[in-house]
Design an enzyme around this catalytic site. Structure first.
Site, PDB file in Angstrom:
ATOM      1  N   ASN A 134      18.625  40.459  32.089  1.00 16.98           N
ATOM      2  CA  ASN A 134      19.951  40.336  32.479  1.00 16.98           C
ATOM      3  C   ASN A 134      20.142  39.044  33.333  1.00 16.98           C
ATOM      4  OD1 ASN A 134      22.749  39.822  33.323  1.00 16.98           O
ATOM      5  ND2 ASN A 134      22.955  42.114  33.742  1.00 16.98           N
ATOM      6  N   HIS A 142      31.875  43.712  28.671  1.00 15.83           N
ATOM      7  CA  HIS A 142      31.550  44.786  28.933  1.00 15.83           C
ATOM      8  C   HIS A 142      31.275  45.786  27.454  1.00 15.83           C
ATOM      9  CE1 HIS A 142      33.566  44.932  33.196  1.00 15.83           C
ATOM     10  NE2 HIS A 142      32.271  44.530  33.100  1.00 15.83           N
ATOM     11  N   GLY A 177      34.323  48.889  37.834  1.00 15.73           N
ATOM     12  CA  GLY A 177      33.035  48.311  38.864  1.00 15.73           C
ATOM     13  C   GLY A 177      33.399  47.157  39.647  1.00 15.73           C
ATOM     14  N   ILE A 191      32.268  52.237  40.271  1.00 15.19           N
ATOM     15  CA  ILE A 191      33.460  53.044  40.576  1.00 15.19           C
ATOM     16  C   ILE A 191      33.946  54.303  40.088  1.00 15.19           C
ATOM     17  CG2 ILE A 191      35.810  52.933  41.396  1.00 15.19           C
ATOM     18  CD1 ILE A 191      35.355  49.754  41.779  1.00 15.19           C
ATOM     19  N   GLY A 240      33.264  44.455  38.335  1.00 15.10           N
ATOM     20  CA  GLY A 240      34.124  43.781  37.212  1.00 15.10           C
ATOM     21  C   GLY A 240      34.668  45.071  36.676  1.00 15.10           C
ATOM     22  N   GLU A 262      23.462  49.872  29.887  1.00 26.65           N
ATOM     23  CA  GLU A 262      23.608  48.808  29.073  1.00 26.65           C
ATOM     24  C   GLU A 262      22.223  48.600  28.855  1.00 26.65           C
ATOM     25  OE1 GLU A 262      27.065  46.112  30.489  1.00 26.65           O
ATOM     26  OE2 GLU A 262      26.177  47.009  32.091  1.00 26.65           O
ATOM     27  N   GLU A 268      31.971  56.086  38.340  1.00 21.79           N
ATOM     28  CA  GLU A 268      31.042  57.142  38.380  1.00 21.79           C
ATOM     29  C   GLU A 268      30.779  57.834  39.661  1.00 21.79           C
ATOM     30  OE1 GLU A 268      27.205  55.235  37.285  1.00 21.79           O
ATOM     31  OE2 GLU A 268      28.122  54.229  35.432  1.00 21.79           O
ATOM     32  N   LYS A 328      17.679  39.959  36.405  1.00 18.04           N
ATOM     33  CA  LYS A 328      17.425  41.467  36.842  1.00 18.04           C
ATOM     34  C   LYS A 328      16.865  41.890  35.341  1.00 18.04           C
ATOM     35  CE  LYS A 328      21.594  42.040  39.447  1.00 18.04           C
ATOM     36  NZ  LYS A 328      23.113  42.440  39.627  1.00 18.04           N
ATOM     37  N   ARG A 354      20.814  40.138  27.343  1.00 15.81           N
ATOM     38  CA  ARG A 354      22.043  40.334  27.631  1.00 15.81           C
ATOM     39  C   ARG A 354      22.646  39.012  27.393  1.00 15.81           C
ATOM     40  NH1 ARG A 354      25.897  39.808  32.832  1.00 15.81           N
ATOM     41  NH2 ARG A 354      27.767  40.554  31.869  1.00 15.81           N
ATOM     42  N   ARG A 392      38.246  39.566  41.476  1.00 11.48           N
ATOM     43  CA  ARG A 392      39.020  38.836  40.519  1.00 11.48           C
ATOM     44  C   ARG A 392      40.298  39.589  40.448  1.00 11.48           C
ATOM     45  NH1 ARG A 392      34.740  40.261  35.898  1.00 11.48           N
ATOM     46  NH2 ARG A 392      33.126  39.130  36.566  1.00 11.48           N
TER      47      ARG A 392
END
Length: 403
Positions: free
Chosen positions: A8, A177, A207, A329, A209, A382, A331, A15, A88, A238
């Site tokens: 990613n 997503h 999350g 969030i 996002g 993911e 989770e 990552k 990704r 955002r």
């Protein structure tokens, strides 16, 4: 056993996770900041960790450092143990509706889609090229955030602007997503032991996002993010949905002449951070809310926007059978889950308060006994979805070469 990397590449970070396949055992994960004095962090083994401050100013050095660390830490003896790499990619436009093996043509197409994700696609394309050069034996696969939403119909993905803008410039809703939603929706079906194609599901990916996605017959019907990930519900930094005329109005008031500067404000200084004036992190706001009205207001607006989208999508599908909370969030914040569900009682969707507070890092069913709608909490993965795609395409390539 094959080893597969999930990559990613962000606008300023790299990552990754390393999996052993087909057992799907995660061997390690790490992150590198692309800065003059970078921080490299790796977790591996049984609670083992490695951290260093290394001057890494570009992605070529970041990839070289990653591959070196894999060997130094004993995660691989030789790099050729890694047979596949899944990348990704944020924007696939209308070109890509599924993961694809990367060749020169695909790489060029990813670069050509840079306007759809200017902070991500160019970097992701660069990293793909670097890995292809450093590990030419590995199968490289692109997995697109937008691909899952390519099943949306024009009535849901088109904007009410001149149609030729769509024809000429590809202006439409693409969502994001998608890889996360694809993973958790399939996991939900497995948990409930029901075919995904027989359920009306709404996935709340909450999350930094956040997005809401309606799934029917196993396919994305509609999703809250639009041409870019800026639209939809209120997010960490955002704004989510705003009247587009507001952009011109604020540019005049703020004496801003560059529209990109205004878009940056909506992307990085708005949302929970902009409303609260404190933080984009829900945990900080939950701690401050009892004594800080703006922190409370930010959380109220966050919940309000989620509830509106869920209600709209339930109406769109003529009901809902399953609600899923996922991402940071979704989770981990039992309070946000409880507040959202309190407003969805009219759908016959109720949760067990005790079960809700017990959910932490594992998937779980928090549905109340008298609920007509199932409510699940599922940690997204993911990276696992990406390496599964690599393995699937690897098998397809092997079969094609055999025949």
């Amino acid at each position: 056993m094959a080893k597969v990397l999930s990559i990613n590449a962000g606008s300023s970070s790299l990552k990754w996770k390393l999996f052993e396949m087909p057992s799907e055992r995660q061997l390690a994960e790490g992150a590198t900041d692309i800065l003059k004095q970078s921080t490299v962090k790796i977790k591996y083994g049984t609670d083992q960790a490695y951290e260093s401050a290394t001057p890494i100013c570009n992605y070529r050095d970041a990839v070289a450092n990653l591959l070196s660390n894999l060997q130094t830490l004993g995660l691989v003896q030789n790099l050729d143990e890694i047979t596949g790499i899944g990348h990704r990619v944020v924007a696939g436009g209308e070109l890509f509706s599924a993961p694809i093996v990367i060749d020169d043509r695909v790489l060029a197409q990813i670069r050509a889609l840079r306007d759809y994700a200017p902070l991500h696609n160019p970097v992701e394309a660069d990293c793909i090229a670097i890995f292809r050069k450093m590990m030419p034996w590995a199968l490289e696969v692109a997995v697109f955030d937008t691909a899952f939403h390519q099943t949306m119909k024009p009535v849901n993905y088109l904007y009410s602007i001149p149609y030729e803008y769509y024809q000429k410039y590809g202006v439409r809703k693409y969502g994001a997503h998608g890889t996360s939603v694809r993973y958790v929706s399939a996991h939900a079906a497995k948990m409930l032991r029901k075919p995904l194609a027989q359920m009306r599901m709404i996935v709340m990916h909450l999350g930094a996002g956040s997005s809401i996605t309606a799934i029917q017959n196993g396919q994305s019907v509609d999703t809250s993010m639009g041409f870019t990930p800026l639209s939809g519900v209120t997010m960490g930094t955002r704004s989510g949905d705003v009247d587009v005329s507001l952009i011109g109005y604020l540019m005049k008031k703020l004496a801003i002449t560059d529209v990109d500067q205004m878009i940056d404000i909506l992307n990085t200084q708005s949302g929970l951070r902009g409303i609260s004036g404190i933080s984009h992190d829900v945990r900080d706001l939950e701690a401050a809310a009892p004594t800080n009205p703006r922190a409370k207001l930010a959380l109220d607006i966050f919940v309000n926007r989620i509830v509106k989208y869920v209600g709209a999508y339930a109406a769109l599908m003529d009901g809902v059978d399953v609600l899923v909370f996922t991402a940071g969030i979704g989770e981990h914040s039992s309070d946000i889950r409880a507040r959202v569900m309190q407003s969805l009682d009219y759908l016959g969707a109720r949760i067990d308060a005790s079960l809700n507070t017990q959910i932490h890092d594992n998937a779980g069913d928090i549905t109340a006994a008298d609920s007509k709608v199932k409510t699940l909490v599922i940690p997204t993965n993911e990276e696992l979805m990406i390496v599964r795609d690599v393995m699937s395409l690897s098998q397809a390539v092997a079969q094609a070469e055999y025949w």
